[in-house]
Design a protein around this motif. Structure first.
Motif, PDB file in Angstrom:
ATOM      1  N   ASP A   2       0.866  -1.185   0.000  1.00 45.88           N
ATOM      2  CA  ASP A   2       0.000   0.000   0.000  1.00 45.88           C
ATOM      3  C   ASP A   2       0.903   1.235   0.000  1.00 45.88           C
ATOM      4  O   ASP A   2       1.512   1.567   1.010  1.00 45.88           O
ATOM      5  N   TRP A   3       0.990   1.899  -1.135  1.00 46.39           N
ATOM      6  CA  TRP A   3       1.887   3.044  -1.295  1.00 46.39           C
ATOM      7  C   TRP A   3       1.444   4.265  -0.500  1.00 46.39           C
ATOM      8  O   TRP A   3       2.188   5.226  -0.364  1.00 46.39           O
ATOM      9  N   SER A  82      -6.209  11.837  12.678  1.00 48.12           N
ATOM     10  CA  SER A  82      -7.253  11.653  11.666  1.00 48.12           C
ATOM     11  C   SER A  82      -7.366  12.923  10.839  1.00 48.12           C
ATOM     12  O   SER A  82      -7.152  14.024  11.333  1.00 48.12           O
ATOM     13  N   GLY A  83      -7.668  12.758   9.571  1.00 50.40           N
ATOM     14  CA  GLY A  83      -7.775  13.890   8.654  1.00 50.40           C
ATOM     15  C   GLY A  83      -7.043  13.568   7.368  1.00 50.40           C
ATOM     16  O   GLY A  83      -7.293  12.528   6.762  1.00 50.40           O
ATOM     17  N   ASP A  84      -6.109  14.420   6.946  1.00 52.63           N
ATOM     18  CA  ASP A  84      -5.317  14.148   5.747  1.00 52.63           C
ATOM     19  C   ASP A  84      -4.453  12.907   5.918  1.00 52.63           C
ATOM     20  O   ASP A  84      -4.040  12.284   4.940  1.00 52.63           O
ATOM     21  N   ARG A 111      -4.734  10.149   3.446  1.00 53.13           N
ATOM     22  CA  ARG A 111      -6.124  10.273   3.003  1.00 53.13           C
ATOM     23  C   ARG A 111      -6.320  11.456   2.059  1.00 53.13           C
ATOM     24  O   ARG A 111      -7.301  11.503   1.328  1.00 53.13           O
ATOM     25  N   LYS A 112      -5.406  12.406   2.058  1.00 52.72           N
ATOM     26  CA  LYS A 112      -5.526  13.593   1.201  1.00 52.72           C
ATOM     27  C   LYS A 112      -5.545  13.130  -0.268  1.00 52.72           C
ATOM     28  O   LYS A 112      -4.601  12.476  -0.730  1.00 52.72           O
ATOM     29  N   PRO A 113      -6.610  13.449  -1.008  1.00 53.04           N
ATOM     30  CA  PRO A 113      -6.764  12.908  -2.371  1.00 53.04           C
ATOM     31  C   PRO A 113      -5.579  13.151  -3.303  1.00 53.04           C
ATOM     32  O   PRO A 113      -5.136  12.232  -3.997  1.00 53.04           O
ATOM     33  N   LEU A 114      -5.027  14.351  -3.330  1.00 54.47           N
ATOM     34  CA  LEU A 114      -3.908  14.630  -4.224  1.00 54.47           C
ATOM     35  C   LEU A 114      -2.710  13.746  -3.893  1.00 54.47           C
ATOM     36  O   LEU A 114      -2.067  13.178  -4.786  1.00 54.47           O
ATOM     37  N   LEU A 115      -2.424  13.585  -2.619  1.00 53.71           N
ATOM     38  CA  LEU A 115      -1.269  12.783  -2.220  1.00 53.71           C
ATOM     39  C   LEU A 115      -1.500  11.298  -2.475  1.00 53.71           C
ATOM     40  O   LEU A 115      -0.558  10.561  -2.762  1.00 53.71           O
ATOM     41  N   ARG A 116      -2.747  10.869  -2.424  1.00 57.98           N
ATOM     42  CA  ARG A 116      -3.069   9.477  -2.765  1.00 57.98           C
ATOM     43  C   ARG A 116      -2.814   9.232  -4.254  1.00 57.98           C
ATOM     44  O   ARG A 116      -2.261   8.205  -4.631  1.00 57.98           O
TER      45      ARG A 116
END
Length: 148
Positions: A2-3, A82-84, A111-116
């Protein structure tokens, strides 16, 4: 693999007694005074705070840290995040020579979409960014402890 999952560990040798290091680390609301990448800490209640960080890369991360363990005798401070990022972080402060050793451990899922979306190609940059942030934190805390 899981990256978006990260485990970090940093060791901060500091020229101050463990009690002084622990006292500085437990005052999370003061981190922005000595840790340049911790941009803002807002206390939400006695055990919870909202934290915004930004290091070298051009993005902020915000998360809530909720205290789950505060044990001055063992030198341990632990928080659920919890959060990003979701996960946990822990400081363990011990005597080391004439000073202290602050061990920082963190295990989180991004969890931050861009970083995912950038998890695979950006992983080396994210890890380097974290190392730079931790280096600046150690230097800032050492200077803060000498000034106090």
């Amino acid at each position: 693999m899981d990256w978006t999952h990260h485990r970090f560990r940093s060791l901060w040798p500091l020229p101050a007694p463990p009690a002084a290091v622990y006292a500085a680390l437990e005052r999370v609301e003061d981190y922005p005074r000595w840790w340049p990448q911790v941009r803002e800490v807002t206390r939400l209640d006695e055990h919870t705070g909202a934290i915004r960080i930004r290091s070298l890369l051009p993005y902020d991360m915000t998360f809530t840290a909720r205290e789950v363990r505060r044990d001055p005798a063992a030198g341990v401070l632990e928080a659920a995040l919890s959060g990003d990022v979701d996960g946990w972080s822990r400081w363990t402060v011990t005597a080391h020579g004439t000073g202290s050793l602050a061990r920082y451990e963190q295990e989180v899922d991004v969890r931050k979409p861009l970083l995912r979306r950038l998890a695979v190609p950006g992983r080396p940059l994210f890890r380097a960014n974290h190392r730079l942030m931790m280096r600046a934190g150690r230097r800032g805390l050492a200077a803060h402890l000498q000034a106090v």
